[in-house]
Each structure stands twice: as C-alpha cells, then as structure tokens.
Enzyme design. Structure first.
Site, PDB file in Angstrom:
ATOM      1  N   ASP A  58       0.649  -1.185  -0.113  1.00 30.29           N
ATOM      2  CA  ASP A  58      -0.118   0.017   0.160  1.00 30.29           C
ATOM      3  C   ASP A  58       0.847   1.210   0.084  1.00 30.29           C
ATOM      4  O   ASP A  58       2.009   1.319   0.380  1.00 30.29           O
ATOM      5  CB  ASP A  58      -1.051  -0.009   1.347  1.00 30.29           C
ATOM      6  CG  ASP A  58      -0.432   0.584   2.355  1.00 30.29           C
ATOM      7  OD1 ASP A  58       0.834   0.124   2.715  1.00 30.29           O
ATOM      8  OD2 ASP A  58      -1.210   1.153   3.327  1.00 30.29           O
ATOM      9  N   ASP A  93      -7.451  -4.706  11.552  1.00 33.41           N
ATOM     10  CA  ASP A  93      -6.703  -3.765  11.462  1.00 33.41           C
ATOM     11  C   ASP A  93      -5.337  -3.632  12.135  1.00 33.41           C
ATOM     12  O   ASP A  93      -4.394  -4.001  11.450  1.00 33.41           O
ATOM     13  CB  ASP A  93      -7.471  -2.543  11.642  1.00 33.41           C
ATOM     14  CG  ASP A  93      -7.152  -1.436  11.063  1.00 33.41           C
ATOM     15  OD1 ASP A  93      -6.060  -0.936   9.881  1.00 33.41           O
ATOM     16  OD2 ASP A  93      -7.615  -0.089  11.252  1.00 33.41           O
ATOM     17  N   GLU A 147     -12.992   6.304   5.908  1.00 33.78           N
ATOM     18  CA  GLU A 147     -12.844   6.017   7.198  1.00 33.78           C
ATOM     19  C   GLU A 147     -12.857   7.015   8.116  1.00 33.78           C
ATOM     20  O   GLU A 147     -14.022   7.224   8.827  1.00 33.78           O
ATOM     21  CB  GLU A 147     -11.356   5.361   7.611  1.00 33.78           C
ATOM     22  CG  GLU A 147     -11.096   4.891   8.787  1.00 33.78           C
ATOM     23  CD  GLU A 147      -9.545   4.549   9.006  1.00 33.78           C
ATOM     24  OE1 GLU A 147      -9.537   4.143  10.154  1.00 33.78           O
ATOM     25  OE2 GLU A 147      -8.840   4.480   8.238  1.00 33.78           O
TER      26      GLU A 147
END
Length: 380
Positions: A176, A318, A240
């Site tokens: 990412d 997470d 988010e």
C-alpha cells in the site's frame, strides 16, 4: 482509552487526564472485549477457521515484538518495556494514532527486523485459527529508511514460506501507498510492486492507507492503473475518517474491488446500493474505528446498516495489538452488534473467504473447513 496487551483486555480502563484529552472526557473505547458475549460463543469463535483481509504488517506487532525491536534500536522513543506500551498506545485522535504508528514503523530498519516481525505476526494469526490472510505491507516505509529493497522482499517471502510450513497459515501481500507521503511514495510503491525482478511471489493486491483528510484519492489513479495492469487487485482505504464521497472516488478513480473501512458509506443510500449491486465488499474493523474516533461508540457502528442493506461485510482487526484487540474479539463484537449465533458467525467467516483473492480451490477448502467445524460444534 486504547490499551495494548498480549491478550485483549476484558473491560474498559477508566478515563484519565492526558495531553490532548480533557479531564473527564470519555475514553476512546467503551470496551475492547465485550463481557456480554456468551462464553460458549467466544469458545466457538476461538476455534473457528478464519480469513483476514484488512490487517497491517507493522500494526500487528505484539507488545513483545515491539519491545524487542525497540531494544534493538535504543535511539527510538518507543518504550522497551511491554507494560509501558500500554500508555504509549493511547490515542487522542486519528492523527495521533498515525504519529505513534510511524514511530513503530521506524523500528523496522533491517531485513532481520522485517523477517522477525512477519514470522511472528503469522504465529499470532495461527493461534486464532487464521487460515489465510492478506497482510498490508508498506515497503516504502522501510526502503526509505535504508533497507535494501531486494533484501526486504526476500525477508517477507522467507517468513511467508516458513510460516505456512510451520503454522499452516497462508499469507499474501497487499502493498500500500502511505498517502501522507504523497506521490513520491506512490511512485516508489508502484515500482516495487510491478518490477518483475523485485515483485514478491505472494503479492496479490495494491492499496492506499494513511490519513484521508487532505489526501484526495483521484491523484493516485495513474499508480493504481499501473498496478492493475500488472495484475494486482485494487483495495484502497476510503471513507474511514471522511465522507462517502471518498468511497465514490476510490470506486471511480481507483477501480476499487474492496473498500478498506468504508465507514461513512452508510450515509449514502445510493452508495450502499452500488456496493450491493456490484458485490463490492467492505473490510470492517469495529474496534479500530472506535479507537481512532472514526465512530463514536460501538453501538453506533454502521455495520448494522451495511448488513441490512445487503452489503458483503468482512470482519478484520486492522492494527490489533495497538488497539488492544484481535480477530477473535472482532468476531465477538460483530456477534453482539449483529445478533449472530454460531451459524451466523460461520457465514461471516465465509464472507471473508469469498471476498479474498485466494484461488478457487483454496476458497472451497477453507469454506469446507468452516462448515465442518460448525457442524461438529453444533452436534456436540
């Protein structure tokens, strides 16, 4: 307050007066392990075969591993005492969480650090019966700190193969972009993910993490286009800590196939309908959303709206030790919020398998294992 222990805590700690928090203000989390969860249901969850799709590499480091890495690098401000990490991992808001997270990232300085972290994360997953996980890795954070890029790839691959052999847990990677690092990080991450000489065998997807405010999704389109052309799947974080428009941007510009968090999607009925129609899963992380203040309380979490609308939801942890949770606890939270029994939890586990990028034979194998386990449990 968010606490970190090797096991999830069983009650909320009291609110305390800390920098960035007013005296008497309610803690970041009401509770991290729901004491109302029936004991039998928690036991069922503990043995339930699972897949996890939204879990971060560095954010999965247990206090023991963080303390060991901090001891290796004494110039860091991260505590070397696991008990001291309890206070260190108290977050006043999302920005403070990112600050603390990056201080832990700074502990990963050598290929040996990378290998240790990766293997130990897999060990912790195996203890929770995780059969398959797509672990989000941010290679830019390590290569910019001087870790040789080929050595980095070799370290995660060596750990991946050893973990599968030793624990039976299959790991795959999502590389990412750290959004706060801008387009330089996007270019570097894309190069590392698409260079045939560097790209690791376990890499399956391409993501975008970090803060959303001030980091618009459309600017990353060219990088996602290149990653997708190289065969990687698109799984950015979106919605988010911002509104549903960020999710739309991820879908429109980044061609997202899954959405990380997507918490604000519940605010837009048209978006929910789009997610349902196109079978685009949301990677939901309940305790994380409370700890970072993306959602005020667990009882207000939009997972209920998602499931009522028919959105495919997966449950994830997470950055589990940082938030004082683990995947088993997230399933217990989901069971209460969604009023699920054992069969409902098994279906939730199969959602994650179905939404994963595991090959079809692997999906059948894990879903069959979930069904076999559930039938045996209910027949006791």
């Amino acid at each position: 307050m968010t606490r970190v222990t090797d096991q999830p805590i069983t009650r909320a700690p009291p609110a305390t007066h800390r920098q960035g928090r007013r005296s008497g203000e309610e803690p970041l989390t009401e509770h991290l392990v729901d004491p109302r969860a029936p004991r039998d249901l928690k036991a069922f969850i503990a043995g339930l075969p699972k897949a996890e799709l939204h879990v971060h590499h560095v954010g999965s480091a247990s206090p023991r591993i963080v303390a060991e890495l901090a001891a290796r690098h004494p110039d860091s401000r991260v505590p070397t005492d696991p008990e001291a990490l309890v206070d260190y991992f108290v977050f006043t808001d999302f920005a403070h969480f990112i600050e603390v997270y990056l201080s832990v990232v700074d502990l990963i300085r050598t290929p040996e650090d990378v290998r240790l972290l990766t293997y130990e994360v897999a060990r912790d997953m195996a203890r929770q019966q995780v059969r398959y996980a797509e672990l989000t890795i941010t290679p830019f954070s390590s290569t910019r700190r001087g870790v040789d890029e080929q050595a980095f790839m070799d370290a995660i691959e060596d750990a991946r193969k050893a973990a599968e052999a030793d624990f039976g847990t299959v790991l795959r990677w999502c590389f990412d972009i750290p959004g706060e690092a801008g387009l330089e990080a996007a270019e570097e991450t894309t190069r590392l993910a698409t260079d045939d000489k560097l790209r690791p065998e376990g890499l399956v997807s391409f993501g975008l993490g970090g803060p959303e405010i001030g980091v618009p999704r459309p600017q990353f389109k060219p990088y996602f286009d290149r990653a997708r052309a190289a065969g990687l799947r698109s799984v950015p974080h979106a919605g988010e800590t911002t509104g549903p428009e960020t999710v739309w941007d991820a879908l429109t510009h980044l061609r997202a196939e899954r959405i990380g968090h997507g918490t604000s999607s519940a605010q837009d009925p048209k978006l929910l309908a789009h997610l349902v129609e196109h079978r685009i899963p949301l990677e939901v992380c309940p305790t994380s959303n409370i700890a970072t203040r993306a959602v005020r309380t667990l009882d207000e979490h939009p997972i209920k709206e998602f499931t009522r609308a028919g959105v495919l939801v997966t449950i994830n942890s997470d950055d589990p030790p940082m938030f004082g949770t683990d995947l088993n606890n997230e399933y217990a939270v989901a069971a209460r919020l969604l009023d699920l029994d054992e069969r409902g939890l098994a279906d939730l586990a199969k959602n994650a398998v179905e939404a994963s990028f595991l090959d079809e034979a692997g999906k059948v194998r894990v879903k069959d294992e979930i069904d076999t386990y559930t039938s045996a449990w209910l027949a006791r």
